[in-house]
Scaffold this motif. Sequence first.
Motif, PDB file in Angstrom:
ATOM      1  N   SER A   1       0.824  -1.207   0.000  1.00 54.14           N
ATOM      2  CA  SER A   1       0.000   0.000   0.000  1.00 54.14           C
ATOM      3  C   SER A   1       0.866   1.268   0.000  1.00 54.14           C
ATOM      4  O   SER A   1       0.363   2.369   0.212  1.00 54.14           O
ATOM      5  CB  SER A   1      -0.949   0.009   1.196  1.00 54.14           C
ATOM      6  N   GLY A   2       2.184   1.084  -0.205  1.00 56.84           N
ATOM      7  CA  GLY A   2       3.094   2.221  -0.300  1.00 56.84           C
ATOM      8  C   GLY A   2       3.511   2.811   1.033  1.00 56.84           C
ATOM      9  O   GLY A   2       3.926   3.961   1.098  1.00 56.84           O
ATOM     10  N   ARG A   3       3.422   2.025   2.085  1.00 56.81           N
ATOM     11  CA  ARG A   3       3.777   2.524   3.417  1.00 56.81           C
ATOM     12  C   ARG A   3       4.831   1.634   4.059  1.00 56.81           C
ATOM     13  O   ARG A   3       4.880   0.438   3.811  1.00 56.81           O
ATOM     14  CB  ARG A   3       2.539   2.571   4.318  1.00 56.81           C
ATOM     15  N   ASP A   4       5.654   2.251   4.909  1.00 56.11           N
ATOM     16  CA  ASP A   4       6.638   1.506   5.693  1.00 56.11           C
ATOM     17  C   ASP A   4       6.123   1.226   7.095  1.00 56.11           C
ATOM     18  O   ASP A   4       6.639   0.359   7.796  1.00 56.11           O
ATOM     19  CB  ASP A   4       7.943   2.302   5.815  1.00 56.11           C
ATOM     20  N   SER A   5       5.156   2.010   7.523  1.00 55.53           N
ATOM     21  CA  SER A   5       4.598   1.868   8.860  1.00 55.53           C
ATOM     22  C   SER A   5       3.114   2.181   8.793  1.00 55.53           C
ATOM     23  O   SER A   5       2.613   2.674   7.788  1.00 55.53           O
ATOM     24  CB  SER A   5       5.300   2.811   9.837  1.00 55.53           C
ATOM     25  N   GLY A   6       2.421   1.876   9.878  1.00 52.61           N
ATOM     26  CA  GLY A   6       0.990   2.143   9.931  1.00 52.61           C
ATOM     27  C   GLY A   6       0.217   0.913  10.362  1.00 52.61           C
ATOM     28  O   GLY A   6       0.754   0.004  10.987  1.00 52.61           O
ATOM     29  N   THR A   7      -1.056   0.888   9.992  1.00 55.05           N
ATOM     30  CA  THR A   7      -1.951  -0.183  10.409  1.00 55.05           C
ATOM     31  C   THR A   7      -2.559  -0.861   9.193  1.00 55.05           C
ATOM     32  O   THR A   7      -2.917  -0.200   8.223  1.00 55.05           O
ATOM     33  CB  THR A   7      -3.085   0.392  11.289  1.00 55.05           C
TER      34      THR A   7
END
Length: 160
Positions: A67-73
């Motif tokens: 989803s193009g993220r390195d961190s998050g939920t």
Amino acid sequence: MSDLTIFPVDIAEMSVSQLANLSPEQKREVDANLDAAISWLKKARTKFDAALDQCYGEQGRTALRDSGRDSGTTHISDGPLRIKFDLPKKVSWNQKQLNEIAERIASSGDKVEHYIDVKFSVSETKYMAWPPALQQQFAVARTMDTGKPSFTLSTDGGEA
């Protein structure tokens, strides 16, 4: 020691007054049992979290990257089990380099506070070592409060 049997499950059902009225030996036992339970729970939580990471960690990290993220939920399903995978962002700043940047900002005439959160603090050890005249200058900016008390229980033979 007598046959005492006050366990964390019993403690949860007791009022503060009931706990306060326990004998000294029972208080020591409650303290030791709670410390043992906390230690066991921390170890069990760490082990189970490692098992969850082993089981779902890569899947969660892949879903974040996709989803193009390195961190998050992100959310994962394993049959009827729904897992909320949260990989927090942990940012740290090099204090020496930030200080140099702050000096450049200030020397250019800009306000450092517009770019960097600045918090001043004084080590209590240093403050107490200062001469009284210097302490007096800083005293108006100093507020002293107390933290939560802690208690260490022991028997006459030493720590429990």
